[in-house]
Design an enzyme around this catalytic site. Sequence first.
Site, PDB file in Angstrom:
ATOM      1  CB  SER A  35       1.871  23.920   6.295  1.00  0.00           C
ATOM      2  OG  SER A  35       2.015  24.856   7.140  1.00  0.00           O
ATOM      3  CB  ILE A  38      -4.939  32.518   4.360  1.00  0.00           C
ATOM      4  CG1 ILE A  38      -5.919  32.786   5.361  1.00  0.00           C
ATOM      5  CG2 ILE A  38      -4.597  33.335   3.211  1.00  0.00           C
ATOM      6  CD1 ILE A  38      -5.813  34.074   5.986  1.00  0.00           C
ATOM      7  CE1 TYR A 177      -1.630  37.779  14.200  1.00  0.00           C
ATOM      8  CE2 TYR A 177      -3.437  39.126  14.627  1.00  0.00           C
ATOM      9  CZ  TYR A 177      -2.667  38.290  13.771  1.00  0.00           C
ATOM     10  OH  TYR A 177      -3.225  38.090  12.499  1.00  0.00           O
TER      11      TYR A 177
END
Length: 279
Positions: A35, A38, A177
């Site tokens: 959406s 990238i 992350y």
Amino acid sequence: MSLFSRILLSPPRCASARRLRAAVAGKTVLITGASFGIGEATSHLLADAGATVILVARTKDRLGELVEQIRGRGGRAFAYPGDLYHADQMRDLATRIQAAHPRIDVVISNAGKSIRRRIADALGRNDVERSLAVNFSSPAALIMAFLPRMLEQGGGQIINVSTVSARQPGAPRWSAYQGSKAGFDVWLRSIACELRPRKIFISSIYMPLVRTRMIAPSGIYDRIPALTPLEAAQVIARAAVKPADRIAPWWLWWCELAMLCFGTLVNRMLTALDHRRNH
Ligand SMILES: NC(=O)c1ccc[n+]([C@@H]2O[C@H](COP(=O)([O-])OP(=O)(O)OC[C@H]3O[C@@H](n4cnc5c(N)ncnc54)[C@H](OP(=O)(O)O)[C@@H]3O)[C@@H](O)[C@H]2O)c1
């Protein structure tokens, strides 16, 4: 981006529409995180090269717009909204996709969640749980749901959009992350060894900085050169054209080598930098 930054930053890219078309025209390619950023750029690029693109992300309206734009240019695109936080939702989605599309040639695992937070501020929050779900366990569940079909059809390709930080020293504030992206990267490299003889090829892309909404909130990257989403999409296109195990900027090997030789020193420097920034 200047030529200097491009040479300095970028992994190999495929900017040739002809070569990309030869590689993907007529193939069905699933792209998670389609959406924005990238994933959005990759969806346009591959659809324009003749691939049928299956778009997965949470933002339904955005996926709908993307499908309209691609179909408006004569391409083939289908939207499947879903939330990677819920692995079960991904398995159901995979079942529906496979019922509607007889072949899945390429899965691009691109969706990702980035959290930058000190561990002291993360206590009592679900950063680890959320990052592991979106960056590791649900993408793994999705891939496992498509593997039987790929084995049955005699091959396929999986392209993972990882990050250079998955191969770099543990950085302060990036634990959730970096840990979840590195974990998924190792999982994929492990199954790659088993799947290669079955003609399922896995490419891990260690992406450098890309100017998307993901890096916007922290502000620390504003003055650092970054790829555009289209340039990042061309890196993914390169993986589709020439499936390599590893696609990374040239300098990443040197960072890994430096870590082997001076790991403790680098960790001490990062600690000192973070401490200075905080006090
Ligand atoms: N930007 C960088 O500097 C950089 C560098 C290295 C690697 N990467 C990696 O590149 C990939 C794409 O990032 P980006 O920079 O393009 O970021 P972005 O613009 O924020 O896009 C992230 C994509 O992931 C989707 N997504 C996030 N959470 C999701 C969830 N729970 N379920 C389903 N989809 C979800 C988002 O869609 P919805 O919000 O609609 O769900 C969006 O399409 C990520 O894996 C990231 O780790 C980025």
